[in-house]
Design a protein around this motif. Structure first.
Motif, short mmCIF file in Angstrom:
data_model
loop_
_atom_site.label_atom_id
_atom_site.label_comp_id
_atom_site.label_asym_id
_atom_site.label_seq_id
_atom_site.Cartn_x
_atom_site.Cartn_y
_atom_site.Cartn_z
N SER A 95 5.26 -2.14 -8.05
CA SER A 95 6.39 -3.02 -7.76
C SER A 95 7.27 -2.38 -6.69
N GLY A 96 8.11 -3.21 -6.03
CA GLY A 96 8.97 -2.73 -4.97
C GLY A 96 8.60 -3.37 -3.65
N PRO A 97 9.42 -3.19 -2.60
CA PRO A 97 9.16 -3.82 -1.29
C PRO A 97 7.81 -3.42 -0.70
N VAL A 98 7.51 -2.12 -0.71
CA VAL A 98 6.22 -1.68 -0.17
C VAL A 98 5.08 -2.22 -1.02
N ALA A 99 5.31 -2.25 -2.32
CA ALA A 99 4.29 -2.77 -3.22
C ALA A 99 4.00 -4.23 -2.96
N ASP A 100 5.02 -4.99 -2.59
CA ASP A 100 4.81 -6.41 -2.29
C ASP A 100 3.86 -6.58 -1.11
N VAL A 101 4.04 -5.72 -0.11
CA VAL A 101 3.15 -5.78 1.05
C VAL A 101 1.74 -5.38 0.64
N PHE A 102 1.64 -4.35 -0.20
CA PHE A 102 0.33 -3.90 -0.66
C PHE A 102 -0.36 -4.99 -1.48
N GLU A 103 0.38 -5.62 -2.38
CA GLU A 103 -0.20 -6.67 -3.21
C GLU A 103 -0.70 -7.84 -2.38
N ALA A 104 -0.02 -8.10 -1.27
CA ALA A 104 -0.45 -9.18 -0.38
C ALA A 104 -1.80 -8.86 0.27
N GLN A 105 -2.11 -7.54 0.36
CA GLN A 105 -3.35 -7.10 0.98
C GLN A 105 -4.45 -6.79 -0.05
N ARG A 114 -2.40 6.84 -2.16
CA ARG A 114 -2.19 7.51 -0.87
C ARG A 114 -1.01 6.89 -0.12
N LEU A 115 -0.85 5.60 -0.29
CA LEU A 115 0.25 4.93 0.40
C LEU A 115 1.61 5.42 -0.09
N VAL A 116 1.75 5.60 -1.39
CA VAL A 116 3.05 6.00 -1.93
C VAL A 116 3.41 7.43 -1.52
N ARG A 117 2.42 8.19 -1.05
CA ARG A 117 2.70 9.55 -0.59
C ARG A 117 3.02 9.60 0.90
N GLN A 118 3.01 8.43 1.56
CA GLN A 118 3.25 8.36 2.99
C GLN A 118 4.68 7.93 3.30
#
Length: 292
Positions: free
Chosen positions: A6-16, A44-48
């Motif tokens: 969940s979260g803004p970055v997660a929203d983008v990830f979920e869309a992909q 890996r994304l959350v570590r970037q």
């Protein structure tokens, strides 16, 4: 277990997520592995530092591609884990003209047949073909994943494309396929060793999916000998498509499924045979009518 962040970055990830899962599945041929790859991409994304990623969708595709490539290379080093030695989704359809109700199932089986074709490619060829031809990823990005130039990636994809076209199986089995399968069936049931050798490629690979694991036999002589012995248990058969490949179902005398067999045919000769005898997988066929 699938984790939905969940979260803004997660929203983008979920869309992909669906696209990434589709990419990984086509590359790896396994739903479970594809899910694991996507989850690893998220970790890996959350570590970037996301603000430093200009194209998040492209970055995620690259990461999924690299993880998938590592898995493919690992399979090559340990063949017992490779796709093609196990039908994870045993889909059996009649080997005749489909009725409207069968169209969706046949579409799925064609997709599974393509995965079997892709299994004949090297890891680099498979990745390049899938990313470019199925998902329109630029060769520059593919080359970045492979550690090669864009021109080299283009050549690898072209070589893979020629191999895929030469098998000509993704569109479904034709007369040549059925004739080879019918010849094998007749020779096996009749115990005709010489006829079996004529229809089998010298380097044919037989894979048997048993309750205890996968058993592989190589070479026409060994495969022909096994086919003659196996035929003694068969009480009835009928032609079908097994995961999109030409084959047949076999029954014991009591009507219980004995095996589901799929054949890979190239140049009029059988180059691969996959037999499923695992009762757990054959259980899905209990509602199939036995042959007359």
């Amino acid at each position: 277990m699938t984790v939905h962040p969940s979260g803004p970055v997660a929203d983008v990830f979920e869309a992909q997520r669906d696209r990434l899962r589709a990419v990984a599945y086509r590359v790896l041929g396994s739903h479970a592995d594809a899910e694991d790859v996507v989850q690893e991409a998220w970790m890996r994304l959350v570590r970037q530092d996301v603000s430093a990623i200009g194209n998040l969708a492209g970055w995620l595709t690259t990461v999924v591609g690299r993880i998938s490539l590592d898995l493919l290379r690992s399979r090559q080093a340990h063949p017992e884990t490779a796709y093609g030695q196990e039908f994870t989704d045993l889909l059996v359809t009649p080997d005749d003209e489909p009725t409207p109700d069968e169209q969706a199932a046949l579409a799925d089986s064609v997709g599974l047949a393509l995965l079997v074709v892709l299994d004949s490619l090297t890891p680099s060829e498979r990745l390049a073909f899938v990313l470019h031809d199925l998902f329109a990823v630029p060769f520059q990005d593919i080359g970045h994943i492979l550690g090669r130039s864009a021109d080299a990636a283009k050549m690898i994809a072209s070589r893979a494309r020629r191999k895929v076209r030469s098998t000509d199986r993704a569109a479904g089995p034709g007369r040549e396929h059925r004739e080879a399968v019918d010849a094998f069936r007749a020779a096996a049931l009749g115990g005709d060793f010489e006829a079996l050798l004529r229809v089998l490629d010298p380097d044919v690979k037989l894979t048997v999916d048993t309750p205890g694991g996968v058993v592989v036999t190589l070479g026409a002589t060994a495969v022909a000998a096994g086919a003659r012995m196996f035929s003694g248990e068969v009480a009835g058969q009928r032609p079908v498509l097994v995961d999109g490949l030409p084959g047949h179902l076999s029954w014991r005398a009591d009507g219980t499924p004995l095996s589901a067999i799929a054949f890979t045919v190239t140049g009029g000769r059988i180059t691969g045979i996959h037999i499923v005898v695992d009762p757990a997988k054959l259980a899905v066929l209990d509602d199939q009518p036995t042959p007359a």
